[in-house]
Design an enzyme around this catalytic site. Structure first.
Site, PDB file in Angstrom:
ATOM      1  CB  SER A 122      -0.857  -0.008   1.274  1.00 47.89           C
ATOM      2  OG  SER A 122      -1.509   1.237   1.450  1.00 47.89           O
ATOM      3  CE1 TYR A 162      -5.077  -1.763   4.574  1.00 46.23           C
ATOM      4  CE2 TYR A 162      -3.761   0.210   4.262  1.00 46.23           C
ATOM      5  CZ  TYR A 162      -4.451  -0.865   3.734  1.00 46.23           C
ATOM      6  OH  TYR A 162      -4.511  -1.040   2.366  1.00 46.23           O
TER       7      TYR A 162
HETATM    8  P1  NAP Z   1     -11.696  -5.072  -0.827  1.00 44.28           P
HETATM    9  O1  NAP Z   1     -12.602  -4.954  -2.005  1.00 44.28           O
HETATM   10  O2  NAP Z   1     -12.217  -4.808   0.539  1.00 44.28           O
HETATM   11  O3  NAP Z   1     -11.017  -6.505  -0.879  1.00 44.28           O
HETATM   12  C1  NAP Z   1     -10.363  -7.077   0.211  1.00 44.28           C
HETATM   13  C2  NAP Z   1     -10.318  -8.570  -0.001  1.00 44.28           C
HETATM   14  O4  NAP Z   1      -9.710  -9.187   1.139  1.00 44.28           O
HETATM   15  C3  NAP Z   1     -11.736  -9.150  -0.118  1.00 44.28           C
HETATM   16  O5  NAP Z   1     -11.704 -10.239  -0.977  1.00 44.28           O
HETATM   17  C4  NAP Z   1     -11.991  -9.583   1.299  1.00 44.28           C
HETATM   18  O6  NAP Z   1     -12.991 -10.553   1.441  1.00 44.28           O
HETATM   19  C5  NAP Z   1     -10.622 -10.146   1.637  1.00 44.28           C
HETATM   20  N1  NAP Z   1     -10.498 -10.379   3.061  1.00 44.28           N
HETATM   21  C6  NAP Z   1     -10.691  -9.509   4.073  1.00 44.28           C
HETATM   22  N2  NAP Z   1     -10.560 -10.135   5.258  1.00 44.28           N
HETATM   23  C7  NAP Z   1     -10.280 -11.452   4.967  1.00 44.28           C
HETATM   24  C8  NAP Z   1     -10.064 -12.612   5.743  1.00 44.28           C
HETATM   25  N3  NAP Z   1     -10.136 -12.608   7.079  1.00 44.28           N
HETATM   26  N4  NAP Z   1      -9.783 -13.773   5.110  1.00 44.28           N
HETATM   27  C9  NAP Z   1      -9.751 -13.835   3.761  1.00 44.28           C
HETATM   28  N5  NAP Z   1      -9.976 -12.768   2.973  1.00 44.28           N
HETATM   29  C10 NAP Z   1     -10.242 -11.603   3.573  1.00 44.28           C
HETATM   30  O7  NAP Z   1     -10.505  -4.058  -0.997  1.00 44.28           O
HETATM   31  P2  NAP Z   1      -9.327  -3.962  -2.076  1.00 44.28           P
HETATM   32  O8  NAP Z   1      -9.040  -2.543  -2.215  1.00 44.28           O
HETATM   33  O9  NAP Z   1      -9.616  -4.770  -3.280  1.00 44.28           O
HETATM   34  O10 NAP Z   1      -8.137  -4.607  -1.239  1.00 44.28           O
HETATM   35  C11 NAP Z   1      -7.275  -5.605  -1.755  1.00 44.28           C
HETATM   36  C12 NAP Z   1      -5.876  -5.352  -1.215  1.00 44.28           C
HETATM   37  O11 NAP Z   1      -5.401  -4.112  -1.717  1.00 44.28           O
HETATM   38  C13 NAP Z   1      -5.805  -5.245   0.309  1.00 44.28           C
HETATM   39  O12 NAP Z   1      -4.629  -5.875   0.766  1.00 44.28           O
HETATM   40  C14 NAP Z   1      -5.723  -3.750   0.536  1.00 44.28           C
HETATM   41  O13 NAP Z   1      -5.095  -3.435   1.745  1.00 44.28           O
HETATM   42  C15 NAP Z   1      -4.880  -3.352  -0.650  1.00 44.28           C
HETATM   43  N6  NAP Z   1      -4.910  -1.944  -1.007  1.00 44.28           N
HETATM   44  C16 NAP Z   1      -6.065  -1.343  -1.413  1.00 44.28           C
HETATM   45  C17 NAP Z   1      -6.028   0.000  -1.769  1.00 44.28           C
HETATM   46  C18 NAP Z   1      -7.243   0.742  -2.238  1.00 44.28           C
HETATM   47  O14 NAP Z   1      -7.157   1.967  -2.424  1.00 44.28           O
HETATM   48  N7  NAP Z   1      -8.364   0.100  -2.462  1.00 44.28           N
HETATM   49  C19 NAP Z   1      -4.841   0.713  -1.695  1.00 44.28           C
HETATM   50  C20 NAP Z   1      -3.686   0.072  -1.271  1.00 44.28           C
HETATM   51  C21 NAP Z   1      -3.740  -1.269  -0.939  1.00 44.28           C
HETATM   52  P3  NAP Z   1     -14.536 -10.092   1.657  1.00 44.28           P
HETATM   53  O15 NAP Z   1     -15.012  -9.565   0.359  1.00 44.28           O
HETATM   54  O16 NAP Z   1     -15.193 -11.347   2.088  1.00 44.28           O
HETATM   55  O17 NAP Z   1     -14.515  -9.026   2.728  1.00 44.28           O
END
Ligand code: NAP
Length: 242
Positions: free
Chosen positions: A134, A147
């Site tokens: 991130s 986080y």
């Molecule tokens: P998201 O749509 O909330 O996706 C998060 C994913 O992680 C979902 O599939 C979620 O499952 C899963 N997850 C959460 N808790 C879990 C658990 N206990 N066991 C297994 N899976 C779990 O958000 P995203 O933005 O796509 O995030 C994906 C990655 O990118 C994360 O590591 C996040 O920190 C990183 N990231 C995101 C951003 C951003 O701006 N969006 C920026 C930097 C980094 P559920 O759908 O069941 O909750």
């Protein structure tokens, strides 16, 4: 041979049911990989859009949940994408909001890497790990203490594993996405003032889409990245250049 092709490879992507993980799984499928879509809920929607894919249920509230997955299947690419977030002022942050985030975002990531590495070394093979870090692997953020700690940790373990494994056949790298539209950022997008402030700082002039991350993961997992080790690759519309 196309150096960006993943044909003949099997990739396991965590959190592949939605958001960035779904986009990575789809991009890897387009690049020719067979994809194991891991979610704590069904990834059927993702699986249905990939030529060769299946799903497994993995809930990293138990950080050791992956268990024998890597020993039982020949997996060439591991994408540690699953992640969660809790927002609160540092003075009010609870132990549960610390532990829950550290378990999923850091402990599970390390032990997934360890299990993957052991399996690759056991079969005397090669492999690639792509961790989803991130901007908060590099910056402090606000109201997201656990986080930020976890994502700084992800950058750290990406580097240490690269140091230990680069000469042993495993490429370990990370992507640092900028502000990407997903469930993770829904609260920021709804907050008009934060949304405006964020947008004003992004040189690309827009929020990122999950799709902006997919092909970057393909690159890091492909032969084209064979000499890339321990990199934290920003995909942020220029945010960090500002
Ligand atoms: P998201 O749509 O909330 O996706 C998060 C994913 O992680 C979902 O599939 C979620 O499952 C899963 N997850 C959460 N808790 C879990 C658990 N206990 N066991 C297994 N899976 C779990 O958000 P995203 O933005 O796509 O995030 C994906 C990655 O990118 C994360 O590591 C996040 O920190 C990183 N990231 C995101 C951003 C951003 O701006 N969006 C920026 C930097 C980094 P559920 O759908 O069941 O909750």
């Amino acid at each position: 041979m196309n150096p960006f092709s993943l044909a003949g490879k099997t990739a396991l992507v965590t959190g592949a049911n939605t958001g960035i993980g779904q986009a990575i799984a789809l991009a890897m499928g387009r690049a020719g990989a067979s994809v194991i879509c891991a979610g704590r809920q069904s990834c059927a929607e993702t699986v249905s859009q990939i030529a060769e894919a299946r799903e497994i249920i993995l809930d990293f509230s138990d950080p050791m949940a992956a268990g024998d997955v890597f020993a039982n299947d020949q997996i060439d690419i591991l994408v540690n994408n699953a992640g969660t977030i809790r927002r609160n002022a540092a003075v009010d942050f609870t132990e549960a909001d610390w532990d829950d985030v550290l378990d999923v975002n850091l402990k599970a990531v390390f032990f997934n890497c360890q299990a993957f590495g052991r399996a690759v070394f056991e079969r005397k093979g090669t492999g690639s790990i792509v961790n989803v870090a991130s901007l908060l692997s590099l910056q402090g953020g606000i109201r997201v203490a656990s986080y930020t700690a976890a994502k700084h940790g992800v950058a750290g373990i990406t580097k240490i594993l690269a140091n230990e494994w680069a000469a042993k056949g495993i490429n370990v790298n990370a992507i640092a996405p900028g502000y990407i539209v997903s469930n993770n950022t829904a609260a920021l997008i709804k907050d008009e003032a934060r949304n405006k402030a964020i947008l004003e700082r992004i040189p690309a002039g827009r929020w990122g889409e999950p799709d902006d991350i997919g092909e970057t993961a393909v690159f890091l997992a492909s032969p084209a990245a064979k000499y890339v080790h321990g990199a934290i690759l920003n995909v942020d519309g220029g945010w960090l250049a500002r």
